[in-house]
Design an enzyme around this catalytic site. Sequence first.
Site, PDB file in Angstrom:
ATOM      1  N   ASP A 283      50.705  35.738  44.259  1.00  0.00           N
ATOM      2  CA  ASP A 283      49.305  36.168  44.326  1.00  0.00           C
ATOM      3  C   ASP A 283      48.553  35.810  43.051  1.00  0.00           C
ATOM      4  O   ASP A 283      48.987  36.124  41.939  1.00  0.00           O
ATOM      5  CB  ASP A 283      49.239  37.685  44.543  1.00  0.00           C
ATOM      6  CG  ASP A 283      49.854  38.088  45.869  1.00  0.00           C
ATOM      7  OD1 ASP A 283      49.334  37.666  46.913  1.00  0.00           O
ATOM      8  OD2 ASP A 283      50.871  38.812  45.855  1.00  0.00           O
TER       9      ASP A 283
ATOM     10  N   ASP B 275      54.646  33.054  40.082  1.00  0.00           N
ATOM     11  CA  ASP B 275      54.270  34.208  40.882  1.00  0.00           C
ATOM     12  C   ASP B 275      53.521  33.664  42.099  1.00  0.00           C
ATOM     13  O   ASP B 275      53.198  32.475  42.157  1.00  0.00           O
ATOM     14  CB  ASP B 275      53.390  35.136  40.045  1.00  0.00           C
ATOM     15  CG  ASP B 275      52.959  36.380  40.793  1.00  0.00           C
ATOM     16  OD1 ASP B 275      53.739  36.883  41.613  1.00  0.00           O
ATOM     17  OD2 ASP B 275      51.829  36.834  40.559  1.00  0.00           O
TER      18      ASP B 275
END
Length: 482
Positions: free
Chosen positions: A35, A33
């Site tokens: 963030d 991912d």
Amino acid sequence: ELVPSIMSNMLNPDAIFSNNEMSLSDIEIYGFDYDYTLVFYSKHLHTLIFNAARDLLINEHRYPAEIRKYDYDPNFAIRGLHYDVHRALLMKIDAFHYIQLGTVYRGLSVVPDEEVIAMYEGSHVPLEQMSDFYGKSSQGNTMKQFMDIFSLPEMTLLSCVNEYFLKNNIDYEPVHLYKDVKDSIRDVHIKGIMYRAIEADIEKYICYAEQTRAVLAKLADHGKKMFLITNSPSSFVDKGMKFIVGKDWRDLFDVVIVQADKPNFFNDKRRPFRKVNERGVLLWDKIHKLQKGQIYKQGNLYEFLKLTGWRGSKVLYFGDHIYSDLADLTLKHGWRTGAIIPELRSEIKIMNTEKYIQTMTWLQTLTGLLEHMQVHRDPDSQIILEEWKKERKEMREMNRNFFNAQFGSLFRTDENPTYFLRRLSRFADIYMASLSCLLNYEPDYTFYPRRTPLQHELPSWSDQLCTGTFRVPFLQETVQVK
């Protein structure tokens, strides 16, 4: 006497912890991912989100301008809390659906235990009232679980606006307030307010870390394939990765997918991929292959698997959101999963302090005393037992304050794992404070979960083998209960 021996075996905040046995030698593909996984943000970001959402409430939802007097408090909430939408209560719930008394907040004020027990007819929340699989309040569920790090400003804003209405005796519908705050927080992302602010002052909001590049470079040097799947937009990710990794960041990834709309990405088979060109324009080409150096938008995991052939336990995906990032991958697709829990580092540092160890050692000893001595029914013994119960309650509150004055540890209630930890244990093979922890391990390292004793195993061998189980040194005899 126990404290020095415990302090000689402190936990390493940069360690990787295992829920399930896994060897990195079996991992050929690493997914990430963006963030709070590849990139971390400074304390200024949550203040930005809070202020922007607060202004949207005032300007677009016609909330009183006086709520501007509330500022973001980074020390108020922790991740994993539940919010009762109909009662406007924020609380901490354990793995067995029991509310931790003393952690229920209406606005910014704690609700007395007696009132909580009266409202819920005890402290248990039935399954049908809990949030759905992804932590959402829907289909009659009254509870919403906040699992995202971005949700910390949302919880605080909810509490602040609730506080304003309560203090000013304003009649309001809690369901409307919840929806308006949720929509305002969503709009901070969807309308690009957060993205534009970060891109305009990237050094203020992004914590630069050379270790992110070091992790990716190490994996590339060992021939590992890498991919990125994020819900964030293309230009935002590009600028952030250039800042923390370098202009050549795309050379490190075999596949890059933006605006993926996780968790729908893992379940919806209908949305095809679209290529994004250098100017951020979406192309209409049909995608027959996911090419290195290109950026793709939307898509779905089933198409991803067909185009890459990356299946099963040879894939390890890292994310910070236990539901949106990890749950479907481990349950439906057999990928290995790694959870990034930034709070872990600070909690372990607290647990390594002498004051915490002394408190926990005596708390465990008190619990052992109560367990062994409760069979004595004479009045003098009962007085002592009540004093010990009172002291135990006070020490539990002291233990909670080590972590967060309102809600305590992310991982524990007074005696049980939190609901957050229950889900973490179910959906993550391994977990760590940041990706930089990977630098401490060789690429063929095998993670073995610690064998912790089951409750029925405790009497026979745990005192000798299980660290963290404290023996009461002066209670050697076994109390016979007649």
